[in-house]
Design a protein around this motif. Sequence first.
Motif, mmCIF file in Angstrom:
data_model
loop_
_atom_site.group_PDB
_atom_site.id
_atom_site.type_symbol
_atom_site.label_atom_id
_atom_site.label_comp_id
_atom_site.label_asym_id
_atom_site.label_seq_id
_atom_site.Cartn_x
_atom_site.Cartn_y
_atom_site.Cartn_z
ATOM 1 N N ALA B 37 21.380 36.012 37.069
ATOM 2 C CA ALA B 37 21.482 35.218 38.069
ATOM 3 C C ALA B 37 23.006 35.003 38.615
ATOM 4 N N GLU B 38 23.847 34.611 37.501
ATOM 5 C CA GLU B 38 25.336 34.492 37.856
ATOM 6 C C GLU B 38 26.042 35.642 38.389
ATOM 7 N N ALA B 39 25.492 36.917 37.892
ATOM 8 C CA ALA B 39 25.963 38.252 38.363
ATOM 9 C C ALA B 39 25.692 38.384 39.877
ATOM 10 N N ILE B 40 24.379 38.157 40.154
ATOM 11 C CA ILE B 40 23.900 38.095 41.457
ATOM 12 C C ILE B 40 24.726 37.516 42.243
ATOM 13 N N ARG B 41 24.880 36.268 42.036
ATOM 14 C CA ARG B 41 25.585 35.006 42.895
ATOM 15 C C ARG B 41 26.974 35.657 43.179
ATOM 16 N N ARG B 42 27.396 36.197 42.255
ATOM 17 C CA ARG B 42 29.223 36.534 42.159
ATOM 18 C C ARG B 42 29.078 37.914 43.299
ATOM 19 N N VAL B 43 28.172 38.597 43.006
ATOM 20 C CA VAL B 43 27.928 39.956 44.047
ATOM 21 C C VAL B 43 27.811 39.385 45.436
ATOM 22 N N SER B 44 26.921 38.603 45.555
ATOM 23 C CA SER B 44 26.240 38.293 46.839
ATOM 24 C C SER B 44 27.527 37.488 47.701
ATOM 25 N N ILE B 45 28.138 36.573 47.120
ATOM 26 C CA ILE B 45 29.217 35.882 47.810
ATOM 27 C C ILE B 45 30.396 37.041 48.177
ATOM 28 N N ALA B 46 30.837 37.710 47.075
ATOM 29 C CA ALA B 46 31.704 38.630 47.369
ATOM 30 C C ALA B 46 31.560 39.642 48.314
ATOM 31 N N MET B 47 30.376 40.206 48.614
ATOM 32 C CA MET B 47 29.970 41.260 49.334
ATOM 33 C C MET B 47 29.740 40.468 50.756
ATOM 34 N N ALA B 63 28.435 49.806 53.772
ATOM 35 C CA ALA B 63 28.634 48.975 52.188
ATOM 36 C C ALA B 63 27.978 49.882 51.133
ATOM 37 N N GLU B 64 28.242 50.009 50.125
ATOM 38 C CA GLU B 64 27.252 50.915 49.016
ATOM 39 C C GLU B 64 27.505 49.886 47.912
ATOM 40 N N VAL B 65 26.168 49.543 47.279
ATOM 41 C CA VAL B 65 26.385 48.756 45.897
ATOM 42 C C VAL B 65 25.711 49.676 44.653
ATOM 43 N N ASP B 70 25.875 47.894 32.793
ATOM 44 C CA ASP B 70 26.695 46.552 32.546
ATOM 45 C C ASP B 70 27.423 46.057 33.637
ATOM 46 N N ARG B 71 27.429 46.461 34.841
ATOM 47 C CA ARG B 71 28.187 46.147 35.802
ATOM 48 C C ARG B 71 27.741 46.571 37.213
ATOM 49 N N ILE B 72 28.302 45.787 38.156
ATOM 50 C CA ILE B 72 27.943 46.391 39.617
ATOM 51 C C ILE B 72 29.245 46.632 40.385
ATOM 52 N N GLU B 73 29.032 47.742 41.300
ATOM 53 C CA GLU B 73 30.311 48.064 41.862
ATOM 54 C C GLU B 73 29.780 47.923 43.209
ATOM 55 N N ILE B 74 30.828 47.049 44.187
ATOM 56 C CA ILE B 74 30.706 47.094 45.374
ATOM 57 C C ILE B 74 31.659 47.809 46.278
ATOM 58 N N ILE B 75 31.364 48.852 47.431
ATOM 59 C CA ILE B 75 32.266 49.496 48.034
ATOM 60 C C ILE B 75 32.237 49.296 49.406
ATOM 61 N N LEU B 76 33.073 48.731 50.096
ATOM 62 C CA LEU B 76 32.918 48.426 51.566
ATOM 63 C C LEU B 76 34.111 49.135 52.264
ATOM 64 N N SER B 77 33.738 50.174 52.961
ATOM 65 C CA SER B 77 34.556 50.899 53.725
ATOM 66 C C SER B 77 34.435 50.687 55.307
ATOM 67 N N ASP B 78 35.652 50.748 55.807
ATOM 68 C CA ASP B 78 35.688 50.389 57.562
ATOM 69 C C ASP B 78 36.809 51.498 57.766
ATOM 70 N N HIS B 79 36.814 51.631 59.197
ATOM 71 C CA HIS B 79 37.598 52.639 60.023
ATOM 72 C C HIS B 79 38.344 51.625 60.952
ATOM 73 N N GLY B 80 38.508 50.454 60.566
ATOM 74 C CA GLY B 80 39.551 49.352 61.254
ATOM 75 C C GLY B 80 40.843 49.662 61.211
ATOM 76 N N THR B 135 37.058 47.997 46.888
ATOM 77 C CA THR B 135 36.300 48.244 45.771
ATOM 78 C C THR B 135 36.006 47.155 44.692
ATOM 79 N N MET B 136 34.879 46.494 44.530
ATOM 80 C CA MET B 136 34.989 45.419 43.553
ATOM 81 C C MET B 136 34.201 45.588 42.645
ATOM 82 N N THR B 137 34.222 44.970 41.336
ATOM 83 C CA THR B 137 33.349 45.286 39.989
ATOM 84 C C THR B 137 32.931 43.800 39.613
ATOM 85 N N VAL B 138 31.721 43.589 39.521
ATOM 86 C CA VAL B 138 31.285 42.573 38.825
ATOM 87 C C VAL B 138 30.408 42.859 37.505
#
Lengths: 105, 140
Positions: B37-47, B63-65, B70-80, B135-138
């Motif tokens: 649960a704690e990892a889900i919470r951290r991933v959710s808030i950051a994402m 967005a790609e998760v 042992d970890r979750i990677e969140i990759i957010l890419s934009d063309h801004g 790119t974020m890692t939890v």
Amino acid sequence: MVCGEENLDHDVYSACGSDMMSDVLAYVKDQAVLLTGLVNSQVIRTAEMMDMVCIVFVRSKKPTEDMIELARESGIVLMTTEKRMYEACGLLYKSGLVGNGVKHE
Amino acid sequence: MSESVRFRFNVDGSNFTTAGQASVQVKKNLRELGIPAEAIRRVSIAMYEGEINMVIHAHGGEAEVIVFEDRIEIILSDHGPGIPNIELAMKEGYSTAPDNIRSLGFGAGMGLPNMKRYTDDMKIDTELGKGTTITMTVKF
């Protein structure tokens, strides 16, 4: 009560009040109830991200149908009060709902 | 590399109301996978913070998760527009969000610092006029 009657047996021990979702996401830790005067879908999503179980809209603000639908999907209780933020927070605080301190490194 | 699960989302940049939908979905998916649960919470808030940023500043993006053992990677890419000064953008309270965003409850200058705080690692690749990839890692 706006929605979530079925979840009313959930015990809550702490709350926070803010119209700034940025601050809720940054400073809140383990609070179960959010009091806010802000009305948009992001209020529901913020609460969901923070694992909150209840949102109280102050100053007689009414959530939209879309927001109610989002809250239902997430099992979040929505309530409204005509009281202003300060008074609504005060009443809940007096009833034992603490702020739980700010945990912010 | 061990088997991983991947989720991909398009983040619609034209509509602030729908911002955060991908994060809500990721939260549900991670719950189904039985992630702590704690990892889900951290991933959710950051994402979620990242998604909001993409909508406010960059007209959306992808967005790609990726869920590893042992970890979750969140990759957010934009063309801004890119981030001109990362150091400044990482400062709590610094925001370039327009006033109308503040009236919606965001733009307090807490997004990027918050993303860093809730994750174990955060990398920002940005190029002015081209876009930004975060790119974020939890770990869990």
